[in-house]
Design a protein around this motif. Sequence first.
Motif, PDB file in Angstrom:
ATOM      1  N   VAL A  39       0.848  -1.287  -0.021  1.00  0.00           N
ATOM      2  CA  VAL A  39      -0.006   0.008   0.199  1.00  0.00           C
ATOM      3  C   VAL A  39       0.984   1.223  -0.065  1.00  0.00           C
ATOM      4  O   VAL A  39       0.769   2.309  -0.814  1.00  0.00           O
ATOM      5  CB  VAL A  39      -0.855  -0.109   1.251  1.00  0.00           C
ATOM      6  CG1 VAL A  39      -1.730   1.366   1.137  1.00  0.00           C
ATOM      7  CG2 VAL A  39      -1.992  -1.180   1.005  1.00  0.00           C
ATOM      8  N   ASP A 138       0.293   3.745   6.278  1.00  0.00           N
ATOM      9  CA  ASP A 138      -0.887   2.621   6.135  1.00  0.00           C
ATOM     10  C   ASP A 138      -0.589   1.621   7.459  1.00  0.00           C
ATOM     11  O   ASP A 138       0.357   1.726   8.021  1.00  0.00           O
ATOM     12  CB  ASP A 138      -0.568   1.868   4.877  1.00  0.00           C
ATOM     13  CG  ASP A 138       0.601   0.937   4.890  1.00  0.00           C
ATOM     14  OD1 ASP A 138       0.804   0.111   5.849  1.00  0.00           O
ATOM     15  OD2 ASP A 138       1.690   1.054   3.966  1.00  0.00           O
ATOM     16  N   ASP A 163      -4.182   5.308   5.936  1.00  0.00           N
ATOM     17  CA  ASP A 163      -5.005   4.417   4.985  1.00  0.00           C
ATOM     18  C   ASP A 163      -5.299   3.260   6.024  1.00  0.00           C
ATOM     19  O   ASP A 163      -3.979   2.477   6.133  1.00  0.00           O
ATOM     20  CB  ASP A 163      -4.142   4.172   3.842  1.00  0.00           C
ATOM     21  CG  ASP A 163      -5.098   3.078   2.861  1.00  0.00           C
ATOM     22  OD1 ASP A 163      -5.618   2.330   3.147  1.00  0.00           O
ATOM     23  OD2 ASP A 163      -5.046   3.769   1.625  1.00  0.00           O
ATOM     24  N   VAL A 165      -6.140   0.169   5.602  1.00  0.00           N
ATOM     25  CA  VAL A 165      -5.631  -1.089   4.541  1.00  0.00           C
ATOM     26  C   VAL A 165      -6.905  -2.176   4.372  1.00  0.00           C
ATOM     27  O   VAL A 165      -7.296  -2.497   3.592  1.00  0.00           O
ATOM     28  CB  VAL A 165      -4.338  -1.684   5.092  1.00  0.00           C
ATOM     29  CG1 VAL A 165      -4.094  -2.904   4.444  1.00  0.00           C
ATOM     30  CG2 VAL A 165      -3.042  -0.622   4.877  1.00  0.00           C
ATOM     31  N   ASP A 254      -5.471   3.094  -3.485  1.00  0.00           N
ATOM     32  CA  ASP A 254      -4.190   3.652  -3.042  1.00  0.00           C
ATOM     33  C   ASP A 254      -4.169   4.933  -3.966  1.00  0.00           C
ATOM     34  O   ASP A 254      -3.531   5.964  -3.647  1.00  0.00           O
ATOM     35  CB  ASP A 254      -3.015   2.622  -3.671  1.00  0.00           C
ATOM     36  CG  ASP A 254      -3.241   1.304  -2.955  1.00  0.00           C
ATOM     37  OD1 ASP A 254      -3.679   1.436  -1.878  1.00  0.00           O
ATOM     38  OD2 ASP A 254      -2.793   0.171  -3.290  1.00  0.00           O
TER      39      ASP A 254
END
Length: 321
Positions: A39, A138, A163, A165, A254
């Motif tokens: 990621v 991430d 993020d 994930v 992404d």
Amino acid sequence: MSDITIIGGITADIEGNPYGQLARGESNPGKISIAYGGVGRNITENLARLGADVAFVSAAGNDFVGRAAVQELKQLGVNIEKVSLLDDENTAMYLSILNIVGDMELALCNMDVLERISIDFIHDAMKVLKASKIVGIDANLTEEVQDFITRKLHDAGIPVFLDPVSAPKAERAKKMIGRFHTIKPNRGEAEILSGLSILNEEQLRGAGRWFSQQGVKRIFITLGSGGVYYKEGEREGIIRPQAVHLVSATGAGDAFSAAIMDAHVKQMDIEETARYGMAAAAVAMEAKTAVNPKMCLESIDEKLRKGIFNLSLLNNNVLIE
């Protein structure tokens, strides 16, 4: 120093597709593909292709996969000063063997090197992080490392982007959610982070309000084919896509994350940012690879000019797709 710094992993994804029925204990003829992933790495590549001033903090093995992945990022203009190639580790890899109908028959993963992104590792990169306009992480990073990063950067006034994930990985960031400036969970990840059910737009608005109350400044909750919910202060809404040319949805998230951080540096408002992110995701979905090699500002501008999104008013009786 760079405007944007991403902390995350580099992986190599290896996939085997047999031409016929798999025979155990035999060498099966088939097609084998390999692609870079991770990621953090994917977000970094997208940012580089958008022309952003970006640095990457990561660890990989000092093997041909790790060296090649880092060299590719360098050629794209990424600052790789804080990417460590370790002699005693292999680059993170995910190996999958599919069956004749394309379902996974067997898989093996080696992600040990990602554990080397430790507090000491991050401490060594702190000067780079504190000079950034925004830092993205991430949730593959351990909870301990995320806690260290968010605490240090929150105290220094550096915005941090998350993020999550996946839903299981989102658990790692739950306790420190208020230290993030911007988050981009999907609906399931947002439920994990908030502890709230999100089954309709009233509950979606409630989740946005909850994140805002914790201290998150910008909230983007992705809704798959339903688009994205966005909120900053009193401004909130949903942007829904019209027809999108879909080759693969892999990597769309992404690309969205990359666009959000690029928009932060460019000081776009919340709605502009959401549209920019959706356009980047649409470009990403036009390629089989996790990062579309055609990703660029011109491709995004083309999507925006075509007006492929609708701004939707929140309707409490509409179920989330």
